[in-house]
Design an enzyme around this catalytic site. Structure first.
Site, PDB file in Angstrom:
ATOM      1  N   TYR A  74       0.829  -1.211   0.000  1.00 45.37           N
ATOM      2  CA  TYR A  74       0.000   0.000   0.000  1.00 45.37           C
ATOM      3  C   TYR A  74       0.863   1.260   0.000  1.00 45.37           C
ATOM      4  O   TYR A  74       0.552   2.228  -0.693  1.00 45.37           O
ATOM      5  CB  TYR A  74      -0.952   0.003   1.200  1.00 45.37           C
ATOM      6  CG  TYR A  74      -1.918  -1.168   1.213  1.00 45.37           C
ATOM      7  CD1 TYR A  74      -2.487  -1.624   0.021  1.00 45.37           C
ATOM      8  CD2 TYR A  74      -2.261  -1.821   2.390  1.00 45.37           C
ATOM      9  CE1 TYR A  74      -3.362  -2.704   0.017  1.00 45.37           C
ATOM     10  CE2 TYR A  74      -3.145  -2.895   2.395  1.00 45.37           C
ATOM     11  CZ  TYR A  74      -3.683  -3.332   1.203  1.00 45.37           C
ATOM     12  OH  TYR A  74      -4.542  -4.397   1.195  1.00 45.37           O
TER      13      TYR A  74
HETATM   14  C1  LIG Z   1      -0.838  -8.433   0.827  1.00 47.77           C
HETATM   15  C2  LIG Z   1      -0.727  -9.421  -0.335  1.00 47.77           C
HETATM   16  C3  LIG Z   1      -2.040  -9.467  -1.092  1.00 47.77           C
HETATM   17  C4  LIG Z   1       0.365  -8.924  -1.277  1.00 47.77           C
HETATM   18  O1  LIG Z   1       0.537  -9.839  -2.347  1.00 47.77           O
HETATM   19  P1  LIG Z   1       1.997 -10.333  -2.785  1.00 47.77           P
HETATM   20  O2  LIG Z   1       1.883 -10.925  -4.134  1.00 47.77           O
HETATM   21  O3  LIG Z   1       2.562 -11.140  -1.689  1.00 47.77           O
HETATM   22  O4  LIG Z   1       2.754  -8.930  -2.770  1.00 47.77           O
HETATM   23  P2  LIG Z   1       3.337  -7.923  -3.859  1.00 47.77           P
HETATM   24  O5  LIG Z   1       2.598  -7.875  -5.118  1.00 47.77           O
HETATM   25  O6  LIG Z   1       3.490  -6.661  -3.112  1.00 47.77           O
HETATM   26  O7  LIG Z   1       4.725  -8.563  -4.164  1.00 47.77           O
HETATM   27  C5  LIG Z   1       5.564  -8.890  -3.089  1.00 47.77           C
HETATM   28  C6  LIG Z   1       6.988  -8.564  -3.371  1.00 47.77           C
HETATM   29  O8  LIG Z   1       7.347  -8.934  -4.684  1.00 47.77           O
HETATM   30  C7  LIG Z   1       8.035  -7.859  -5.305  1.00 47.77           C
HETATM   31  N1  LIG Z   1       7.708  -7.853  -6.741  1.00 47.77           N
HETATM   32  C8  LIG Z   1       6.869  -7.027  -7.385  1.00 47.77           C
HETATM   33  N2  LIG Z   1       6.838  -7.327  -8.695  1.00 47.77           N
HETATM   34  C9  LIG Z   1       7.657  -8.381  -8.855  1.00 47.77           C
HETATM   35  C10 LIG Z   1       8.054  -9.138  -9.970  1.00 47.77           C
HETATM   36  N3  LIG Z   1       7.571  -8.875 -11.197  1.00 47.77           N
HETATM   37  N4  LIG Z   1       8.895 -10.162  -9.757  1.00 47.77           N
HETATM   38  C11 LIG Z   1       9.381 -10.422  -8.533  1.00 47.77           C
HETATM   39  N5  LIG Z   1       9.066  -9.728  -7.438  1.00 47.77           N
HETATM   40  C12 LIG Z   1       8.212  -8.713  -7.604  1.00 47.77           C
HETATM   41  C13 LIG Z   1       7.528  -6.619  -4.645  1.00 47.77           C
HETATM   42  O9  LIG Z   1       8.493  -5.578  -4.696  1.00 47.77           O
HETATM   43  C14 LIG Z   1       7.239  -7.078  -3.245  1.00 47.77           C
HETATM   44  O10 LIG Z   1       8.336  -6.936  -2.384  1.00 47.77           O
HETATM   45  P3  LIG Z   1       8.165  -6.852  -0.787  1.00 47.77           P
HETATM   46  O11 LIG Z   1       6.930  -7.613  -0.400  1.00 47.77           O
HETATM   47  O12 LIG Z   1       9.396  -7.493  -0.276  1.00 47.77           O
HETATM   48  O13 LIG Z   1       8.031  -5.407  -0.452  1.00 47.77           O
HETATM   49  C15 LIG Z   1      -0.337 -10.836   0.152  1.00 47.77           C
HETATM   50  O14 LIG Z   1       0.945 -10.815   0.728  1.00 47.77           O
HETATM   51  C16 LIG Z   1      -1.339 -11.420   1.121  1.00 47.77           C
HETATM   52  O15 LIG Z   1      -2.317 -12.029   0.703  1.00 47.77           O
HETATM   53  N6  LIG Z   1      -1.078 -11.239   2.440  1.00 47.77           N
HETATM   54  C17 LIG Z   1      -1.922 -11.795   3.485  1.00 47.77           C
HETATM   55  C18 LIG Z   1      -3.321 -11.240   3.428  1.00 47.77           C
HETATM   56  C19 LIG Z   1      -3.367  -9.743   3.583  1.00 47.77           C
HETATM   57  O16 LIG Z   1      -2.677  -9.174   4.434  1.00 47.77           O
HETATM   58  N7  LIG Z   1      -4.207  -9.106   2.758  1.00 47.77           N
HETATM   59  C20 LIG Z   1      -4.438  -7.702   2.836  1.00 47.77           C
HETATM   60  C21 LIG Z   1      -5.454  -7.480   3.910  1.00 47.77           C
HETATM   61  S1  LIG Z   1      -5.845  -5.773   4.072  1.00 47.77           S
END
Ligand SMILES: CC(C)(COP(=O)(O)OP(=O)(O)OC[C@H]1O[C@@H](n2cnc3c(N)ncnc32)[C@H](O)[C@@H]1OP(=O)(O)O)[C@@H](O)C(=O)NCCC(=O)NCCS
Length: 195
Positions: free
Chosen positions: A158
């Site tokens: 976020y």
């Molecule tokens: C929050 C959530 C949806 C984020 O999804 P995600 O796929 O894990 O996260 P992102 O898209 O941000 O990617 C994660 C990391 O990959 C990196 N990234 C982005 N694009 C990328 C790519 N093309 N290739 C590799 N890595 C990449 C990002 O920089 C990020 O780094 P960081 O997390 O170390 O800061 C997920 O972690 C989740 O489901 N969490 C638990 C539930 C939750 O908290 N939901 C929100 C409730 S409000």
């Protein structure tokens, strides 16, 4: 020449498609949030009811075998909705009713990626696709506070995509946990080139 490896697909889900995949979508939600299995049953009717609200949109990631890896949805916020009224109460209490946060917003209600698929940008892909074309001037969401722990993946996502604090330490009725309400104007800034 070798064929390109099969890739995950980011798709828009209709309300009917989400209903068909509801059990799977709730499994993603429960696994991502670390909630007990029974939580899914309680959420079923709520998610279906949300899917009938104005402005509702959902996106999902599907892997090459057809399994759901991630889910996000939201809808247009309006007076009378539980979440609107709760945030309105919080803004009033904080003396922040001047800002038009609640005038024209899309509520980002759910955003979850299966734990084994997290960390590769799928969450950001869902967020960006969902928020492209909402027709609203801004987006609001609520997320649990991280307190003294380092910010988790949701918070990093976020912040990276430009969400500001609207309310901190907000207590929603019926939940003892403190939440932050975050928001930003739409459209989102373009994505950085992938790493
Ligand atoms: C929050 C959530 C949806 C984020 O999804 P995600 O796929 O894990 O996260 P992102 O898209 O941000 O990617 C994660 C990391 O990959 C990196 N990234 C982005 N694009 C990328 C790519 N093309 N290739 C590799 N890595 C990449 C990002 O920089 C990020 O780094 P960081 O997390 O170390 O800061 C997920 O972690 C989740 O489901 N969490 C638990 C539930 C939750 O908290 N939901 C929100 C409730 S409000």
């Amino acid at each position: 020449m070798t064929a390109a490896p099969p890739r995950n697909r980011l798709i828009a889900l209709t309300a009917g498609e989400l209903a068909d995949r509801l059990a799977e979508a709730l499994d993603v939600y429960i696994a991502a949030m670390g909630y007990p299995p029974g939580t899914g049953r309680q959420r079923r009717s709520l998610w279906l009811e949300h899917s009938r609200r104005p402005g509702w949109r959902a996106m999902g990631w599907i892997d090459p075998a057809g399994s759901l890896l991630g889910i996000a949805y939201g809808y247009t916020g309006s007076p009378g909705q539980w979440w609107y009224e709760e945030v309105h109460r919080g803004l009033r209490r904080a003396g922040l009713t001047e800002h038009p946060w609640l005038d024209d917003y899309f509520e980002l209600t759910e955003l979850h990626v299966r734990p084994d698929a997290q960390g590769g940008g799928l969450g950001e892909g869902l967020l960006r696709a969902l928020l492209a074309g909402t027709g609203s001037s801004r987006v609001l969401l609520s997320t649990p506070e991280y307190g003294s722990r380092p910010p988790g993946r949701a918070w990093r996502l976020y912040r990276r995509t430009g969400f500001h604090d609207v309310l901190r330490e907000h207590r929603f009725a019926g939940d003892t946990r403190p939440f932050a309400v975050l928001g930003r104007e739409l459209p989102l800034d373009p994505a950085r080139p992938s790493r």
